[in-house]
Motif scaffolding. Structure first.
Motif, PDB file in Angstrom:
ATOM      1  N   ASP A 188      10.451   8.629  -6.652  1.00 57.66           N
ATOM      2  CA  ASP A 188      10.469   8.603  -5.047  1.00 57.66           C
ATOM      3  C   ASP A 188       9.296   9.472  -4.736  1.00 57.66           C
ATOM      4  O   ASP A 188       8.589   9.057  -3.939  1.00 57.66           O
ATOM      5  N   VAL A 189       9.238  10.736  -5.303  1.00 62.27           N
ATOM      6  CA  VAL A 189       8.187  11.499  -4.849  1.00 62.27           C
ATOM      7  C   VAL A 189       6.722  11.013  -5.147  1.00 62.27           C
ATOM      8  O   VAL A 189       5.783  11.120  -4.508  1.00 62.27           O
ATOM      9  N   ALA A 190       6.649  10.434  -6.412  1.00 58.86           N
ATOM     10  CA  ALA A 190       5.315   9.693  -6.950  1.00 58.86           C
ATOM     11  C   ALA A 190       5.008   8.631  -5.745  1.00 58.86           C
ATOM     12  O   ALA A 190       3.959   8.260  -5.788  1.00 58.86           O
ATOM     13  N   LEU A 191       5.824   7.971  -5.422  1.00 65.58           N
ATOM     14  CA  LEU A 191       5.941   6.616  -4.549  1.00 65.58           C
ATOM     15  C   LEU A 191       5.196   7.060  -3.190  1.00 65.58           C
ATOM     16  O   LEU A 191       4.536   6.130  -2.519  1.00 65.58           O
ATOM     17  N   LEU A 192       5.581   8.326  -2.751  1.00 65.67           N
ATOM     18  CA  LEU A 192       5.020   8.769  -1.562  1.00 65.67           C
ATOM     19  C   LEU A 192       3.534   8.486  -1.012  1.00 65.67           C
ATOM     20  O   LEU A 192       3.217   7.898   0.081  1.00 65.67           O
ATOM     21  N   PRO A 193       2.705   9.095  -1.929  1.00 65.83           N
ATOM     22  CA  PRO A 193       1.360   8.989  -1.680  1.00 65.83           C
ATOM     23  C   PRO A 193       1.120   7.262  -1.687  1.00 65.83           C
ATOM     24  O   PRO A 193      -0.020   7.184  -0.844  1.00 65.83           O
ATOM     25  N   PHE A 194       1.410   6.673  -2.361  1.00 62.51           N
ATOM     26  CA  PHE A 194       0.960   5.093  -2.382  1.00 62.51           C
ATOM     27  C   PHE A 194       1.468   4.521  -0.987  1.00 62.51           C
ATOM     28  O   PHE A 194       1.051   3.670  -0.523  1.00 62.51           O
ATOM     29  N   LEU A 195       2.731   4.817  -0.779  1.00 68.20           N
ATOM     30  CA  LEU A 195       3.163   4.394   0.732  1.00 68.20           C
ATOM     31  C   LEU A 195       2.688   4.757   1.768  1.00 68.20           C
ATOM     32  O   LEU A 195       2.114   4.234   2.709  1.00 68.20           O
ATOM     33  N   ALA A 196       1.939   6.099   1.651  1.00 72.26           N
ATOM     34  CA  ALA A 196       1.042   6.633   2.870  1.00 72.26           C
ATOM     35  C   ALA A 196      -0.017   5.764   2.814  1.00 72.26           C
ATOM     36  O   ALA A 196      -0.661   5.291   3.806  1.00 72.26           O
ATOM     37  N   LEU A 197      -0.684   5.379   1.697  1.00 76.23           N
ATOM     38  CA  LEU A 197      -1.975   4.530   1.597  1.00 76.23           C
ATOM     39  C   LEU A 197      -1.770   3.341   2.061  1.00 76.23           C
ATOM     40  O   LEU A 197      -2.619   2.912   3.013  1.00 76.23           O
ATOM     41  N   ALA A 198      -0.839   2.657   1.797  1.00 75.58           N
ATOM     42  CA  ALA A 198      -0.389   1.368   2.148  1.00 75.58           C
ATOM     43  C   ALA A 198      -0.128   1.263   3.570  1.00 75.58           C
ATOM     44  O   ALA A 198      -0.623   0.274   4.368  1.00 75.58           O
ATOM     45  N   SER A 199       0.594   2.242   4.091  1.00 73.56           N
ATOM     46  CA  SER A 199       0.817   2.412   5.586  1.00 73.56           C
ATOM     47  C   SER A 199      -0.561   2.450   6.315  1.00 73.56           C
ATOM     48  O   SER A 199      -0.612   1.997   7.390  1.00 73.56           O
ATOM     49  N   TRP A 200      -1.288   3.321   6.048  1.00 76.07           N
ATOM     50  CA  TRP A 200      -2.467   3.309   6.439  1.00 76.07           C
ATOM     51  C   TRP A 200      -3.542   2.413   6.563  1.00 76.07           C
ATOM     52  O   TRP A 200      -3.805   1.829   7.656  1.00 76.07           O
ATOM     53  N   ALA A 201      -3.326   1.429   5.613  1.00 70.31           N
ATOM     54  CA  ALA A 201      -4.116   0.242   5.523  1.00 70.31           C
ATOM     55  C   ALA A 201      -3.473  -0.877   6.287  1.00 70.31           C
ATOM     56  O   ALA A 201      -4.402  -1.515   7.043  1.00 70.31           O
ATOM     57  N   TYR A 202      -2.106  -0.721   6.474  1.00 68.94           N
ATOM     58  CA  TYR A 202      -1.413  -1.751   7.299  1.00 68.94           C
ATOM     59  C   TYR A 202      -1.723  -1.393   8.663  1.00 68.94           C
ATOM     60  O   TYR A 202      -2.076  -2.241   9.432  1.00 68.94           O
ATOM     61  N   LEU A 203      -1.545  -0.185   9.178  1.00 67.86           N
ATOM     62  CA  LEU A 203      -1.810   0.292  10.596  1.00 67.86           C
ATOM     63  C   LEU A 203      -3.286   0.139  11.056  1.00 67.86           C
ATOM     64  O   LEU A 203      -3.538   0.155  12.323  1.00 67.86           O
TER      65      LEU A 203
END
Length: 126
Positions: free
Chosen positions: A105-120
């Motif tokens: 889950d910790v490893a997923l956090l930066p990926f989610l941050a990147l995808a969220s930035w891309a989405y927003l």
């Protein structure tokens, strides 16, 4: 990498991670293997099997949203709630199997941050 491809890739990755616990629906032996906990109490077994089912549904939402842009905002929000929720709620001194889940889950956090930035930051059409 284009924004849509980044978002879709992260949602697929998060979807696979959340689909893996679905195998726990099969019973105590699989849950014990996944989490390193004994499932001797039938009430705990029920709760953990139900948790596995919910993770399967979440994984299905995430994977499907990778191909349905209209679902991506909701899916990213659900992924953040799941991943960040576990990371923040987990105490120190976890069993090795749960520690592995925590690190995933910790490893997923930066990926989610990147995808969220891309989405927003993507231009929106009405």
């Amino acid at each position: 990498m284009t924004r849509p491809l980044l978002i879709s890739g992260v949602l697929l990755l998060a979807g696979v991670v959340h689909l893996l616990p679905l195998l726990g629906v099969l019973g105590a032996a699989r849950l014990e293997q996944l989490y390193g906990l004994r499932m001797e109490d039938p009430n705990l077994l029920l709760l953990m099997r139900h948790r596995a089912l919910l993770f399967g549904l979440l994984g299905l939402l995430l994977a499907t949203a990778a191909f349905k842009p209209a679902w991506q905002g909701l899916a990213l929000l659900a992924a953040w709630a799941s991943v960040l929720g576990f990371v923040l709620l987990a105490p120190s001194g976890l069993l090795p199997a749960l520690q592995r889940v925590w690190w995933i889950d910790v490893a997923l956090l930066p990926f989610l941050a990147l995808a969220s930035w891309a989405y927003l930051s993507a231009p929106r059409t009405s």
